[in-house]
Design an enzyme around this catalytic site. Structure first.
Site, PDB file in Angstrom:
ATOM      1  N   TRP A 198       1.232  -1.287  -0.478  1.00 43.44           N
ATOM      2  CA  TRP A 198      -0.211   0.142   0.145  1.00 43.44           C
ATOM      3  C   TRP A 198       0.242   1.459  -0.334  1.00 43.44           C
ATOM      4  CZ3 TRP A 198      -1.416   4.111   3.555  1.00 43.44           C
ATOM      5  CH2 TRP A 198      -1.794   4.714   2.684  1.00 43.44           C
ATOM      6  N   ASP A 199       2.413   1.438   0.924  1.00 44.59           N
ATOM      7  CA  ASP A 199       2.801   2.659   0.414  1.00 44.59           C
ATOM      8  C   ASP A 199       4.050   2.243   0.114  1.00 44.59           C
ATOM      9  OD1 ASP A 199       2.909   4.954   1.354  1.00 44.59           O
ATOM     10  OD2 ASP A 199       3.980   4.503   2.986  1.00 44.59           O
ATOM     11  N   LEU A 200       4.390   1.894  -0.908  1.00 38.43           N
ATOM     12  CA  LEU A 200       5.725   1.435  -1.207  1.00 38.43           C
ATOM     13  C   LEU A 200       6.284   2.800  -1.977  1.00 38.43           C
ATOM     14  CD1 LEU A 200       7.958  -0.951  -0.751  1.00 38.43           C
ATOM     15  CD2 LEU A 200       7.859  -1.768  -2.948  1.00 38.43           C
ATOM     16  N   HIS A 201       6.990   3.235  -1.507  1.00 36.44           N
ATOM     17  CA  HIS A 201       7.863   4.439  -1.952  1.00 36.44           C
ATOM     18  C   HIS A 201       9.077   4.358  -1.806  1.00 36.44           C
ATOM     19  CE1 HIS A 201       8.090   6.429   1.245  1.00 36.44           C
ATOM     20  NE2 HIS A 201       6.571   6.303   2.132  1.00 36.44           N
ATOM     21  N   ASN A 204      10.345   3.365   0.758  1.00 33.40           N
ATOM     22  CA  ASN A 204      10.522   2.675   1.982  1.00 33.40           C
ATOM     23  C   ASN A 204      10.611   1.471   1.616  1.00 33.40           C
ATOM     24  OD1 ASN A 204       8.927   3.386   3.733  1.00 33.40           O
ATOM     25  ND2 ASN A 204       6.771   3.502   2.980  1.00 33.40           N
TER      26      ASN A 204
END
Length: 306
Positions: A198-201, A204
């Site tokens: 969901w938040d793989l930038h 991260n």
């Protein structure tokens, strides 16, 4: 004693109110408890994210470097150990979970090289390829039972969409967000069952450490997991290190890496869903002055061919 960063204090006070103040107040005692219970000694200055404090530590029993992560238990963080265990069992390239306390949400994690985030790679297109490869491994794993679902998120965002559209100040924004909602409605009936980060930038994803046998690896951390369609994972890679002229190239590269190139329409719809979701949240919080965030709006326009 630990030094709690002012930025973490401000974030917790601003977004979590009384619960955030209670979490900050409890942090010194919580850190001390797990340093003792898990046989750890501090090994450098603490780090932090939006909601978590991370202490570099060493396990006294075997000298293994690790990271003690302390964070509130909520809908997002409760699924983190579940996801990390599933990815670990599958060898999917996520940070290793060494220990977990369900009552407090404390995590003992493998130590990565915090000085080498993927965001620091000079070749941004190369970083996009790395992140796509990490996402492909993560989303190949079926979601365990009990995680929050993309289907539930879709119901909430579509229910809020008409009111959010009406509250936008600009007519072009209203039309654009209505088109995002229409795209999501077309795929809402099949929300998917893969384990999503969901938040793989790019911040991260950190380099692995040679002393952990992960030299040359790029490792995902800090998931906010849910069960859903891999197309919902692409947005952070488009908006982080934002470049309007690279949006379509990145989208195409990521869909190819994840095996979604034959059905880019679904991946596009789910990416537009992230624009919708973020705008709903911003309007509900009174942020953004009644506008779609400019980079989010540009992503939507580019994917819609405008």
């Amino acid at each position: 004693m630990i030094d709690i960063p002012d930025e973490l204090i401000a974030t917790q006070y601003a977004y979590n109110g009384a619960a955030g103040r209670a979490f900050i107040a409890a942090l010194p005692e919580l850190a001390g408890r797990f340093l003792e219970e898990w046989g750890l000694r501090p090994d450098g200055p603490c780090m932090y994210g939006v909601c978590a404090l991370v202490l570099p530590v060493v396990r006294e029993a075997d000298g293994v470097p690790a990271a003690l992560k302390l964070q509130p238990v909520d809908e997002e963080t409760a699924g983190e150990p579940v996801a990390l265990r599933a990815w670990g069992a599958a060898g999917a390239g996520a940070v290793e979970l060494l220990d977990h306390d369900p009552g407090t949400g404390a995590l003992l994690l493998e130590r990565l090289d915090e000085g080498r985030p993927l965001s620091g790679v000079a070749d941004v297109r190369g970083a996009v390829g790395v992140l796509g490869g990490v996402l492909a491994r993560l989303t190949a794993v079926p979601a365990p039972e009990g995680l929050r679902t993309l289907g539930g998120a879709v119901e909430r965002m579509l229910a809020a969409a008409p009111g959010t559209v009406a509250r936008l100040a600009d007519a072009a924004d209203r039309r654009l967000l209505a088109d995002c909602a229409a795209a999501v409605r077309e795929v809402a009936g099949e929300p998917g069952d893969r384990l999503l980060h969901w938040d793989l930038h790019y911040d991260n994803v950190l380099a692995g450490r040679a002393d952990a046998g992960r030299a040359g690896e790029w490792v995902a951390l800090d998931p906010k997991p849910l069960a859903g369609d891999p197309g919902f994972e692409l947005f952070p890679a488009l908006v982080n290190l934002f470049d309007a002229d690279e949006v379509v190239w990145r989208f195409d590269a990521l869909t190819e890496e994840l095996g979604l190139e034959r059905d880019r329409g679904r991946a596009r719809a789910w990416t537009l869903g992230r624009v919708l979701q973020n705008t709903v949240w911003a309007v509900e919080e009174g942020e953004g002055e009644g506008r779609i965030a400019p980079d989010h709006a540009e992503i939507a326009r580019r994917l819609l061919g405008r």
